[in-house]
Motif scaffolding. Structure first.
Motif, PDB file in Angstrom:
ATOM      1  N   ASN A   8       2.373  -7.199 -31.681  1.00  0.00           N
ATOM      2  CA  ASN A   8       3.086  -8.399 -32.150  1.00  0.00           C
ATOM      3  C   ASN A   8       3.949  -8.128 -33.379  1.00  0.00           C
ATOM      4  O   ASN A   8       4.488  -9.059 -33.981  1.00  0.00           O
ATOM      5  CB  ASN A   8       2.082  -9.514 -32.462  1.00  0.00           C
ATOM      6  N   ASP A   9       4.073  -6.854 -33.785  1.00  0.00           N
ATOM      7  CA  ASP A   9       4.882  -6.522 -34.958  1.00  0.00           C
ATOM      8  C   ASP A   9       6.342  -6.909 -34.733  1.00  0.00           C
ATOM      9  O   ASP A   9       6.871  -6.819 -33.608  1.00  0.00           O
ATOM     10  CB  ASP A   9       4.824  -5.020 -35.254  1.00  0.00           C
ATOM     11  N   ARG A  10       7.001  -7.339 -35.816  1.00  0.00           N
ATOM     12  CA  ARG A  10       8.425  -7.668 -35.774  1.00  0.00           C
ATOM     13  C   ARG A  10       9.101  -7.116 -37.037  1.00  0.00           C
ATOM     14  O   ARG A  10       8.495  -7.040 -38.100  1.00  0.00           O
ATOM     15  CB  ARG A  10       8.642  -9.192 -35.717  1.00  0.00           C
ATOM     16  N   ASN A  11      10.351  -6.740 -36.882  1.00  0.00           N
ATOM     17  CA  ASN A  11      11.157  -6.323 -38.031  1.00  0.00           C
ATOM     18  C   ASN A  11      12.617  -6.589 -37.698  1.00  0.00           C
ATOM     19  O   ASN A  11      13.384  -5.676 -37.376  1.00  0.00           O
ATOM     20  CB  ASN A  11      10.938  -4.842 -38.354  1.00  0.00           C
ATOM     21  N   ASN A  12      13.007  -7.873 -37.763  1.00  0.00           N
ATOM     22  CA  ASN A  12      14.357  -8.263 -37.366  1.00  0.00           C
ATOM     23  C   ASN A  12      15.430  -7.744 -38.327  1.00  0.00           C
ATOM     24  O   ASN A  12      16.610  -7.709 -37.981  1.00  0.00           O
ATOM     25  CB  ASN A  12      14.450  -9.787 -37.264  1.00  0.00           C
ATOM     26  N   SER A  13      15.033  -7.329 -39.536  1.00  0.00           N
ATOM     27  CA  SER A  13      16.013  -6.877 -40.521  1.00  0.00           C
ATOM     28  C   SER A  13      16.285  -5.377 -40.434  1.00  0.00           C
ATOM     29  O   SER A  13      17.108  -4.850 -41.184  1.00  0.00           O
ATOM     30  CB  SER A  13      15.541  -7.220 -41.938  1.00  0.00           C
ATOM     31  N   TYR A  14      15.603  -4.688 -39.526  1.00  0.00           N
ATOM     32  CA  TYR A  14      15.755  -3.239 -39.455  1.00  0.00           C
ATOM     33  C   TYR A  14      17.176  -2.854 -39.053  1.00  0.00           C
ATOM     34  O   TYR A  14      17.748  -3.435 -38.122  1.00  0.00           O
ATOM     35  CB  TYR A  14      14.769  -2.636 -38.453  1.00  0.00           C
ATOM     36  N   ARG A  33      19.284   0.641 -38.100  1.00  0.00           N
ATOM     37  CA  ARG A  33      19.205   2.066 -37.833  1.00  0.00           C
ATOM     38  C   ARG A  33      20.149   2.861 -38.753  1.00  0.00           C
ATOM     39  O   ARG A  33      19.873   3.987 -39.144  1.00  0.00           O
ATOM     40  CB  ARG A  33      19.557   2.342 -36.377  1.00  0.00           C
ATOM     41  N   SER A  34      21.274   2.249 -39.133  1.00  0.00           N
ATOM     42  CA  SER A  34      22.256   2.951 -39.963  1.00  0.00           C
ATOM     43  C   SER A  34      21.735   3.246 -41.361  1.00  0.00           C
ATOM     44  O   SER A  34      22.258   4.116 -42.057  1.00  0.00           O
ATOM     45  CB  SER A  34      23.551   2.134 -40.055  1.00  0.00           C
ATOM     46  N   ASN A  35      20.706   2.513 -41.792  1.00  0.00           N
ATOM     47  CA  ASN A  35      20.142   2.744 -43.126  1.00  0.00           C
ATOM     48  C   ASN A  35      19.073   3.828 -43.140  1.00  0.00           C
ATOM     49  O   ASN A  35      18.575   4.192 -44.195  1.00  0.00           O
ATOM     50  CB  ASN A  35      19.559   1.453 -43.687  1.00  0.00           C
ATOM     51  N   ALA A  36      18.712   4.312 -41.952  1.00  0.00           N
ATOM     52  CA  ALA A  36      17.658   5.332 -41.856  1.00  0.00           C
ATOM     53  C   ALA A  36      18.300   6.718 -41.938  1.00  0.00           C
ATOM     54  O   ALA A  36      18.535   7.379 -40.913  1.00  0.00           O
ATOM     55  CB  ALA A  36      16.864   5.162 -40.573  1.00  0.00           C
ATOM     56  N   GLU A  37      18.620   7.143 -43.154  1.00  0.00           N
ATOM     57  CA  GLU A  37      19.266   8.434 -43.351  1.00  0.00           C
ATOM     58  C   GLU A  37      18.208   9.542 -43.424  1.00  0.00           C
ATOM     59  O   GLU A  37      17.238   9.446 -44.173  1.00  0.00           O
ATOM     60  CB  GLU A  37      20.087   8.423 -44.630  1.00  0.00           C
ATOM     61  N   ILE A  38      18.412  10.570 -42.641  1.00  0.00           N
ATOM     62  CA  ILE A  38      17.463  11.679 -42.591  1.00  0.00           C
ATOM     63  C   ILE A  38      17.513  12.443 -43.911  1.00  0.00           C
ATOM     64  O   ILE A  38      18.596  12.794 -44.397  1.00  0.00           O
ATOM     65  CB  ILE A  38      17.789  12.607 -41.409  1.00  0.00           C
ATOM     66  N   PRO A  63      11.775   7.103 -38.688  1.00  0.00           N
ATOM     67  CA  PRO A  63      12.911   6.208 -38.941  1.00  0.00           C
ATOM     68  C   PRO A  63      12.512   4.767 -39.213  1.00  0.00           C
ATOM     69  O   PRO A  63      13.223   4.064 -39.933  1.00  0.00           O
ATOM     70  CB  PRO A  63      13.749   6.335 -37.659  1.00  0.00           C
ATOM     71  N   GLU A  64      11.391   4.289 -38.645  1.00  0.00           N
ATOM     72  CA  GLU A  64      11.027   2.887 -38.862  1.00  0.00           C
ATOM     73  C   GLU A  64      10.685   2.597 -40.324  1.00  0.00           C
ATOM     74  O   GLU A  64      10.726   1.452 -40.760  1.00  0.00           O
ATOM     75  CB  GLU A  64       9.840   2.480 -37.964  1.00  0.00           C
ATOM     76  N   PHE A  65      10.353   3.664 -41.102  1.00  0.00           N
ATOM     77  CA  PHE A  65      10.078   3.514 -42.533  1.00  0.00           C
ATOM     78  C   PHE A  65      11.233   4.073 -43.364  1.00  0.00           C
ATOM     79  O   PHE A  65      11.056   4.348 -44.549  1.00  0.00           O
ATOM     80  CB  PHE A  65       8.775   4.226 -42.900  1.00  0.00           C
ATOM     81  N   TYR A  66      12.384   4.232 -42.731  1.00  0.00           N
ATOM     82  CA  TYR A  66      13.575   4.794 -43.382  1.00  0.00           C
ATOM     83  C   TYR A  66      13.278   6.165 -44.005  1.00  0.00           C
ATOM     84  O   TYR A  66      13.831   6.535 -45.025  1.00  0.00           O
ATOM     85  CB  TYR A  66      14.123   3.841 -44.444  1.00  0.00           C
ATOM     86  N   TYR A  67      12.373   6.917 -43.383  1.00  0.00           N
ATOM     87  CA  TYR A  67      11.982   8.261 -43.811  1.00  0.00           C
ATOM     88  C   TYR A  67      11.421   8.268 -45.232  1.00  0.00           C
ATOM     89  O   TYR A  67      11.603   9.232 -45.989  1.00  0.00           O
ATOM     90  CB  TYR A  67      13.162   9.232 -43.699  1.00  0.00           C
ATOM     91  N   PRO A  69       7.087   1.848 -33.221  1.00  0.00           N
ATOM     92  CA  PRO A  69       6.866   0.399 -33.319  1.00  0.00           C
ATOM     93  C   PRO A  69       7.449  -0.336 -32.104  1.00  0.00           C
ATOM     94  O   PRO A  69       8.464   0.075 -31.537  1.00  0.00           O
ATOM     95  CB  PRO A  69       7.596   0.013 -34.598  1.00  0.00           C
ATOM     96  N   ILE A  70       6.796  -1.421 -31.723  1.00  0.00           N
ATOM     97  CA  ILE A  70       7.216  -2.188 -30.558  1.00  0.00           C
ATOM     98  C   ILE A  70       8.631  -2.738 -30.735  1.00  0.00           C
ATOM     99  O   ILE A  70       9.365  -2.938 -29.767  1.00  0.00           O
ATOM    100  CB  ILE A  70       6.215  -3.344 -30.291  1.00  0.00           C
ATOM    101  N   TRP A  71       9.037  -2.960 -31.979  1.00  0.00           N
ATOM    102  CA  TRP A  71      10.344  -3.570 -32.242  1.00  0.00           C
ATOM    103  C   TRP A  71      11.466  -2.551 -32.374  1.00  0.00           C
ATOM    104  O   TRP A  71      12.620  -2.912 -32.624  1.00  0.00           O
ATOM    105  CB  TRP A  71      10.298  -4.408 -33.520  1.00  0.00           C
ATOM    106  N   MET A  72      11.171  -1.250 -32.217  1.00  0.00           N
ATOM    107  CA  MET A  72      12.189  -0.225 -32.403  1.00  0.00           C
ATOM    108  C   MET A  72      13.308  -0.410 -31.389  1.00  0.00           C
ATOM    109  O   MET A  72      13.059  -0.480 -30.184  1.00  0.00           O
ATOM    110  CB  MET A  72      11.568   1.168 -32.248  1.00  0.00           C
ATOM    111  N   PRO A  73      14.565  -0.508 -31.826  1.00  0.00           N
ATOM    112  CA  PRO A  73      15.663  -0.727 -30.892  1.00  0.00           C
ATOM    113  C   PRO A  73      15.901   0.491 -29.998  1.00  0.00           C
ATOM    114  O   PRO A  73      15.503   1.612 -30.320  1.00  0.00           O
ATOM    115  CB  PRO A  73      16.861  -0.991 -31.806  1.00  0.00           C
ATOM    116  N   ASP A  74      16.558   0.247 -28.859  1.00  0.00           N
ATOM    117  CA  ASP A  74      16.884   1.331 -27.942  1.00  0.00           C
ATOM    118  C   ASP A  74      17.798   2.350 -28.634  1.00  0.00           C
ATOM    119  O   ASP A  74      18.617   2.012 -29.495  1.00  0.00           O
ATOM    120  CB  ASP A  74      17.587   0.797 -26.702  1.00  0.00           C
ATOM    121  N   GLY A  75      17.664   3.588 -28.211  1.00  0.00           N
ATOM    122  CA  GLY A  75      18.485   4.650 -28.765  1.00  0.00           C
ATOM    123  C   GLY A  75      17.640   5.845 -29.161  1.00  0.00           C
ATOM    124  O   GLY A  75      16.467   5.963 -28.775  1.00  0.00           O
ATOM    125  N   SER A  76      18.226   6.726 -29.946  1.00  0.00           N
ATOM    126  CA  SER A  76      17.529   7.943 -30.352  1.00  0.00           C
ATOM    127  C   SER A  76      16.469   7.633 -31.406  1.00  0.00           C
ATOM    128  O   SER A  76      16.730   6.926 -32.378  1.00  0.00           O
ATOM    129  CB  SER A  76      18.544   8.949 -30.911  1.00  0.00           C
TER     130      SER A  76
END
Length: 589
Positions: free
Chosen positions: A362-368, A370-375, A501-505, A541-548
């Motif tokens: 049931n986790d949610r993170n609508n504010s996530y 992907r562009s802010n997750a810099e390696i 990436p879900e924790f922005y590294y 995470p269940i809320w992780m958007p599609d993609g890499s």
């Protein structure tokens, strides 16, 4: 015939200079200075300092009482022609003697030296190198130039009756005005302004500038600095103790000298701690021994050899404690002259215990985003190089004559009453080996390669190649290979940490478990306490958007005398859909 060996060893002064490749310089002085600092705020348009906007103030002073005997001269690599505020050029000894701080809005004068200055002020993106600073300000040609700038005779300067003051200098924008100031002037100006400078740009005025240069040994009534090299300091401390280096002349000392750096280690890890030894010459007739005092134990490295005007690494291999702490490592070097002393701060950290929280369906993170997750890009080093001086004896046999008269008795043929001395001169000398020690430089190296494989967990029921649905787990396998031609001085990698990436590294990470160790090391996730099957997995995470979906791993703690080998690794799986699509509700039959 007698044969005798005689070693000849000339011990000369190596004056705080570090050996770098084949570069040699002619030293004209001894630099009493050390440095620290590092890290800045962002600044504003009206209060800021730009990396490299710096210089030094140099003054010739009398060695007996520190009185200035030349004008103070500001040297810089830049062209600060836009300075609108500075102060009457005075040295730190003048301010100590009661001179007032006098703001000046007239033309600011400076000199660009023929040989550019090394970096003086440390920053978060790069630091000064105190060995380079010492080498610069003790080089004969540099000293000749400074003597000319100050209007002082070079031979008089190096006679032993005078010393050279070196003060770090910064060009800043303060309250919108371009300003030139030494560390002492910044502290006095801040006191005049009731702390305004400290409130606007404290990282420069009260840390990096005063800690850029300070004394290793007390001199001219100024104390050696033994406090923190990275924390902010007060105005009073700056004025009394910081922002000053001294070059001394004609003080012969063949004692071994130590140059060291501080370290950060992980708990329960086999590490290498190294220092650089220099000063005089060390050979089998005059060896240097180095002792490391670490956490209640002593480790001695015997017979550290090096030629004149060179240096040698000495290191010890040891295991860090199992708990986080800060250890002060003291190092002593004994040989010709008085012992050399130094210290190293070793920060021992524990990276375990920061695993991500339990993910739920049931986790949610609508504010996530992907562009802010810099390696991340941590310091990476895949190869290391060091060397060892190997002495060998160059024979040079010389005959040392010792002529003596060997008398003989009168023979039967002598006439009666003969008074002539009979005999001959005989050379009773000896061959003497008047050779010397020569040195060969033996080169060593190490390298580390690493790879990472991120893959879907085998318990994923709907995996399609490297594509998973969010909410399912991934596994990781990390390999590292370390090679060297001196295995006793190198460790394989011992630590690998993965970020997601879900924790922005940042925020959470997984310390990987080393499933095989040594020069061929392998790491995997530890068993996940939230896994039904106890799998070595990390749940997306269940809320992780599609993609890499890219995980990042930092592999480290392969230690050498030339520092730590490390690598940045990434690998990805693809996410398409989520695990809820694998569930359906149907009526019970």
């Amino acid at each position: 015939m007698k044969i005798r060996r005689k070693a000849t060893c000339l011990l000369m002064l190596l004056l705080f200079l570090s050996f770098s490749g084949t570069e040699t310089v002619l030293a004209a002085g001894e630099g009493n200075m050390d440095g620290g600092g590092g890290g800045f705020g962002t600044g504003t348009s009206t209060n800021k300092w730009v990396n490299g906007d710096e210089g030094v103030r140099v003054t010739v002073v009398r060695a007996s009482d520190g009185t200035a005997v030349s004008a103070s001269v500001d040297l810089t690599n830049v062209n600060p022609g836009n300075i609108v505020l500075h102060f009457a050029k005075r040295s730190k000894v003048a301010y100590r003697g009661g001179a007032s701080l006098i703001p000046n809005t007239g033309t600011y004068t400076y000199i660009n030296p023929g040989q550019p200055l090394p970096s003086v002020i440390s920053t978060s993106s790069g630091g000064s190198n105190i060995a380079q600073i010492k080498r610069y300000f003790t080089d004969e040609q540099i000293i000749r130039g400074i003597a000319g700038y100050c209007g002082f005779d070079f031979d008089t300067l190096i006679s032993g009756d005078y010393k050279l003051l070196v003060e770090p200098l910064a060009y800043v924008t303060f309250q919108g005005a371009r300003t030139a100031m030494t560390a002492t002037e910044a502290a006095m100006y801040d006191r005049m302004l009731s702390g305004l400078m400290q409130s606007k740009m404290p990282s420069l005025s009260h840390k990096n500038l005063p800690l850029a240069i300070f004394l290793e040994k007390s001199d001219l009534g100024f104390p050696a600095w033994t406090g923190s090299k990275t924390d902010r300091v007060s105005n009073e401390t700056i004025i009394s103790s910081l922002g000053i280096g001294i070059v001394r002349f004609n003080e012969i000392d063949t004692s071994p000298e130590l140059e060291s750096v501080d370290y950060e280690y992980r708990v329960d890890t086999e590490v290498i701690t190294a220092v650089t030894i220099s000063g005089g010459q060390s050979d089998p007739d005059h060896p240097v021994n180095v002792t490391f005092h670490i956490d209640g134990r002593s480790y001695t490295v015997s017979n550290v050899y090096y030629p004149e005007d060179a240096s040698q690494l000495a290191w010890v291999r040891w295991r860090t404690p199992s708990t986080p702490q800060i250890i002060t490592i003291t190092v002593s070097a004994s040989g010709s002259g008085s012992p050399g002393q130094g210290s190293i701060t070793a920060r021992i950290v524990d990276l375990d215990g920061n695993d991500p929280p339990n993910p739920t369906a049931n986790d949610r993170n609508n504010s996530y985003s992907r562009s802010n997750a810099e390696i991340p890009e941590n310091p990476a080093k895949d190869s290391a190089y060091w060397s060892i001086w190997a002495p060998w004896w160059q024979e040079h046999w010389v005959w040392h004559s010792d002529w003596n008269w060997h008398s003989q008795p009168h023979s039967d043929s002598c006439l009666e009453g003969c008074t002539t001395n009979h005999g001959s001169w005989v050379d009773d000398g000896e061959w003497v080996d008047e050779g010397w020690w020569e040195f060969d430089l033996e080169h060593y190296s190490a390298s580390m390669s690493a790879s990472m494989d991120l893959s879907p967990d085998d318990k994923n029921p709907t995996v399609d190649g490297s594509t998973i649905k969010s909410g399912y787990g991934v596994n990781v396998t990390v390999h590292s290979t370390t090679t060297t031609n001196q295995s006793s001085a190198v460790t394989g990698s011992q630590t690998a940490v993965s970020y997601f990436p879900e924790f922005y590294y940042r925020t959470y990470w997984r310390l990987l478990e080393q499933v095989s160790s040594g020069m061929e090391a392998e790491y995997q996730f530890k068993s996940n306490e939230y896994s039904t099957y106890g799998r070595r997995t990390h749940f997306s995470p269940i809320w992780m958007p599609d993609g890499s979906y890219t995980a990042y791993t930092y592999v480290m703690d392969s230690w050498t005398p030339d520092g730590m080998l490390s690598a940045n690794l990434t690998d990805s799986v693809q996410i398409s859909g989520n695990l809820w699509s694998d569930w359906h509700i149907a009526p019970k039959k």
